[in-house]
Design a protein around this motif. Structure first.
Motif, PDB file in Angstrom:
ATOM      1  N   THR A 170       5.930   2.722   1.422  1.00 57.34           N
ATOM      2  CA  THR A 170       4.958   1.661   1.180  1.00 57.34           C
ATOM      3  C   THR A 170       4.883   0.793   2.431  1.00 57.34           C
ATOM      4  O   THR A 170       5.873   0.634   3.150  1.00 57.34           O
ATOM      5  N   THR A 171       3.700   0.280   2.679  1.00 57.85           N
ATOM      6  CA  THR A 171       3.478  -0.547   3.856  1.00 57.85           C
ATOM      7  C   THR A 171       2.323  -1.487   3.581  1.00 57.85           C
ATOM      8  O   THR A 171       1.675  -1.382   2.547  1.00 57.85           O
ATOM      9  N   GLY A 172       2.047  -2.389   4.477  1.00 57.27           N
ATOM     10  CA  GLY A 172       0.905  -3.271   4.334  1.00 57.27           C
ATOM     11  C   GLY A 172      -0.331  -2.641   4.939  1.00 57.27           C
ATOM     12  O   GLY A 172      -0.264  -2.023   5.994  1.00 57.27           O
ATOM     13  N   ALA A 189       0.848  -1.196   0.000  1.00 61.11           N
ATOM     14  CA  ALA A 189       0.000   0.000   0.000  1.00 61.11           C
ATOM     15  C   ALA A 189       0.881   1.242   0.000  1.00 61.11           C
ATOM     16  O   ALA A 189       1.881   1.304   0.708  1.00 61.11           O
ATOM     17  N   LYS A 190       0.517   2.238  -0.791  1.00 62.49           N
ATOM     18  CA  LYS A 190       1.310   3.467  -0.914  1.00 62.49           C
ATOM     19  C   LYS A 190       0.828   4.498   0.099  1.00 62.49           C
ATOM     20  O   LYS A 190      -0.361   4.742   0.227  1.00 62.49           O
ATOM     21  N   GLU A 193      -4.205   2.830  -1.013  1.00 63.36           N
ATOM     22  CA  GLU A 193      -3.492   4.092  -0.869  1.00 63.36           C
ATOM     23  C   GLU A 193      -3.929   4.778   0.423  1.00 63.36           C
ATOM     24  O   GLU A 193      -5.109   4.815   0.749  1.00 63.36           O
ATOM     25  N   ILE A 194      -2.967   5.340   1.143  1.00 65.93           N
ATOM     26  CA  ILE A 194      -3.242   6.070   2.376  1.00 65.93           C
ATOM     27  C   ILE A 194      -2.706   7.485   2.190  1.00 65.93           C
ATOM     28  O   ILE A 194      -1.532   7.674   1.890  1.00 65.93           O
TER      29      ILE A 194
END
Length: 98
Positions: free
Chosen positions: A25-27, A14-15, A32-33
């Protein structure tokens, strides 16, 4: 065994977006966050003194608690007058002679 069809979709890449720019980026369960503040622009981590004022909240706080505005010169004048008044000696009445 977990129940089927009750868990959200997991996005391992996830961006995280700040100011229209991908910062990491992360889980996540969202692809998108969007964030306003992250460690790259937060004053604690950058060492800069910057007030992050959203919708005039800092000014509203200052007015509510009688501190004037953040850049108020009138508040400084009032404080100076109060200091002068406190420094002025008060004359005591003369003692009555009996």
């Amino acid at each position: 065994m977990p129940k089927a069809d009750i868990h959200p979709t997991w996005y391992p890449d996830a961006k995280v977006i700040c100011n229209g720019e991908v910062v990491m980026t992360t889980g996540s369960t969202q692809p998108e966050i969007t964030v306003d503040v992250w460690s790259g622009n937060h004053p604690f981590y950058t060492g800069t003194q910057k007030i992050l004022d959203t919708e005039g909240r800092v000014d509203r706080f200052m007015r509510k608690y009688g501190m004037g505005s953040a850049d108020s010169a009138s508040g400084a004048k009032k404080a100076a007058k109060a200091t002068e008044a406190a420094a002025t000696p008060v004359e005591e009445p003369a003692a009555a002679e009996a």
